[in-house]
Design a protein around this motif. Structure first.
Motif, PDB file in Angstrom:
ATOM      1  N   GLU A  75       0.710  -1.189  -0.075  1.00 39.06           N
ATOM      2  CA  GLU A  75      -0.172  -0.147  -0.122  1.00 39.06           C
ATOM      3  C   GLU A  75       0.734   1.320  -0.070  1.00 39.06           C
ATOM      4  O   GLU A  75       0.301   2.339  -0.573  1.00 39.06           O
ATOM      5  N   ASN A  76       1.923   1.026   0.537  1.00 32.74           N
ATOM      6  CA  ASN A  76       2.970   2.329   0.790  1.00 32.74           C
ATOM      7  C   ASN A  76       4.513   1.910   0.185  1.00 32.74           C
ATOM      8  O   ASN A  76       5.187   1.852   1.053  1.00 32.74           O
ATOM      9  N   GLY A  77       4.364   1.476  -1.119  1.00 33.89           N
ATOM     10  CA  GLY A  77       5.730   1.117  -1.723  1.00 33.89           C
ATOM     11  C   GLY A  77       6.000  -0.208  -2.120  1.00 33.89           C
ATOM     12  O   GLY A  77       4.957  -0.918  -2.689  1.00 33.89           O
ATOM     13  N   ALA A 123      -2.174   3.694  -4.777  1.00 32.76           N
ATOM     14  CA  ALA A 123      -0.588   2.702  -4.079  1.00 32.76           C
ATOM     15  C   ALA A 123       0.306   2.739  -5.308  1.00 32.76           C
ATOM     16  O   ALA A 123       1.394   2.905  -4.799  1.00 32.76           O
ATOM     17  N   ARG A 126       2.019   6.007  -5.180  1.00 30.39           N
ATOM     18  CA  ARG A 126       3.227   6.163  -4.250  1.00 30.39           C
ATOM     19  C   ARG A 126       4.246   5.305  -4.559  1.00 30.39           C
ATOM     20  O   ARG A 126       5.485   5.852  -4.341  1.00 30.39           O
ATOM     21  N   ARG A 130       8.042   6.582  -5.193  1.00 29.39           N
ATOM     22  CA  ARG A 130       9.348   6.203  -4.420  1.00 29.39           C
ATOM     23  C   ARG A 130      10.263   5.450  -5.159  1.00 29.39           C
ATOM     24  O   ARG A 130      11.692   5.807  -5.021  1.00 29.39           O
TER      25      ARG A 130
END
Length: 215
Positions: A75-77, A123, A126, A130
């Motif tokens: 979800e984050n990376g 997601a 993000r 990243r």
């Protein structure tokens, strides 16, 4: 890595280079990309997902549009891009895998770490930000990878004397490789202290007396 599992080669399977422990296990088969595997009453597509790991796959069930993404998308990376630590150019493969996930258009993602999530476009955005940051500054990725490996070992130990942490860092091949390639302007000992302090500053570890503790 079927052959490496059958012969149990802990170097080729990355356990020795990363300094992590994994008891020997048995593999009964492989999931070749381009095939399907029956799980429950649904057929899941097997897709190659290199980047985090050259041999990684994701599983996609097209009717409910559920993706088992492993470490290709969180979800984050996403997971550490291990081929980059070996000097291979793998950030482009991460991007290609994110493009694959976008084409599959899942409604729900079951990641390798973290909660199940549904806002896949957010997601992916993000993850791409990243990735762009790592591509612009590979040293940032190298530092992140070093801290991830230390944190994983700390999850195993829960706590360890600082002398033990320093000894493990000195004996783990990936740390020597990363230090030599990106951080050789510092001594290995100073760099190790910085890694530990950055984990503490991030709330991922704490120091008590002469020990490093998981947090």
């Amino acid at each position: 890595q079927w052959a490496q599992v059958q012969d149990w080669d802990p170097v080729a399977l990355s356990y020795v280079p990363t300094g992590q422990e994994c008891p020997r296990f048995r593999a009964d088969g492989v999931l070749p990309p381009g095939t399907e595997v029956q799980l429950g009453d649904r057929a899941w597509q097997v897709h190659a997902a290199p980047g985090h790991d050259t041999h990684a796959v994701v599983l996609f069930e097209p009717h409910a549009r559920v993706l088992i993404s492993g470490d290709a998308l969180w979800e984050n990376g996403f997971g550490v891009v291990f081929p980059e630590l070996d000097g291979e150019q793998a950030f482009a493969e991460v991007g290609a895998t994110l493009d694959l996930i976008e084409r599959l258009d899942p409604l729900t993602v079951i990641p390798g770490h973290g909660s199940v999530f549904g806002d896949v476009p957010a997601a992916l955005a993000r993850a791409r930000r990243r990735l762009a940051g790592f591509e612009a500054d590979p040293v940032k990725h190298a530092r992140h990878a070093a801290k991830v490996l230390l944190k994983y070992k700390l999850l195993e130990w829960q706590q360890a004397p600082l002398a033990q942490v320093h000894a493990w860092l000195a004996a783990t091949p990936y740390f020597g490789l990363l230090h030599q390639r990106h951080f050789a302007q510092q001594t290995a000992s100073v760099w190790a202290e910085q890694l530990m302090q950055e984990l503490v500053d991030a709330g991922a570890a704490r120091r008590e007396g002469g020990a490093l503790l998981n947090a």
